[in-house]
Write an enzyme that holds these catalytic residues in place. Sequence first.
Site, PDB file in Angstrom:
ATOM      1  CG  ASN A  90      -1.566   1.616  -4.924  1.00 50.37           C
ATOM      2  OD1 ASN A  90      -0.891   2.049  -3.998  1.00 50.37           O
ATOM      3  ND2 ASN A  90      -1.480   2.102  -6.152  1.00 50.37           N
ATOM      4  CD  GLU A  91      -5.588  -5.428  -6.406  1.00 47.17           C
ATOM      5  OE1 GLU A  91      -5.899  -5.275  -7.595  1.00 47.17           O
ATOM      6  OE2 GLU A  91      -5.304  -6.537  -5.917  1.00 47.17           O
ATOM      7  CG  LEU A  92      -0.922  -5.647   0.966  1.00 47.81           C
ATOM      8  CD1 LEU A  92      -1.695  -6.850   1.497  1.00 47.81           C
ATOM      9  CD2 LEU A  92       0.561  -5.954   0.841  1.00 47.81           C
TER      10      LEU A  92
END
Length: 164
Positions: A90-92
């Site tokens: 999700n961060e990516l």
Amino acid sequence: MSTEQQNASSSSYRCTYDAFLSFRGADTRKGFTDHLYSALKLAGIHTFRDDDEIERGANIERGLQTAIQESRVSVIVFSKDYASSRWCLNELAIIMERKRTDGHMVIPVFYDVEPSDVRKQTGSFAESFTRHEEHFKDEIDKVEEWRRALREVTDLGGMVLGER
């Protein structure tokens, strides 16, 4: 400057952090990532690392999104189990969306993993995505977003480190 231009560039003068550090804690927190974080800190680079910057009881997801938006650059440390974490993926996805929309600088570091495994989602990345496809079968668009982000990030210049 038009309102649209101000909105597009507003992140450039609201930066709280010089760098956002994305990594799979179980893989690298007590080794490579700690050394990288210490070196950045020693160089005077204010770096967001989740265990230092998010307060207990705070909304972690919102805190991560805000930190990504308020960072000048994102450093992503890919390790063997990076793709096993939906948090990392999700961060990516957020980082790569920011790159597409406002040119955010992204520096991939391939630690003990081949960039081709990240790009093609082979090896440990394939195993992780098999599990994600089963677990998120009702949200397959999310899984495809993660796959696309992994392919895009490998197009960027990065560093390959560690024993593979």
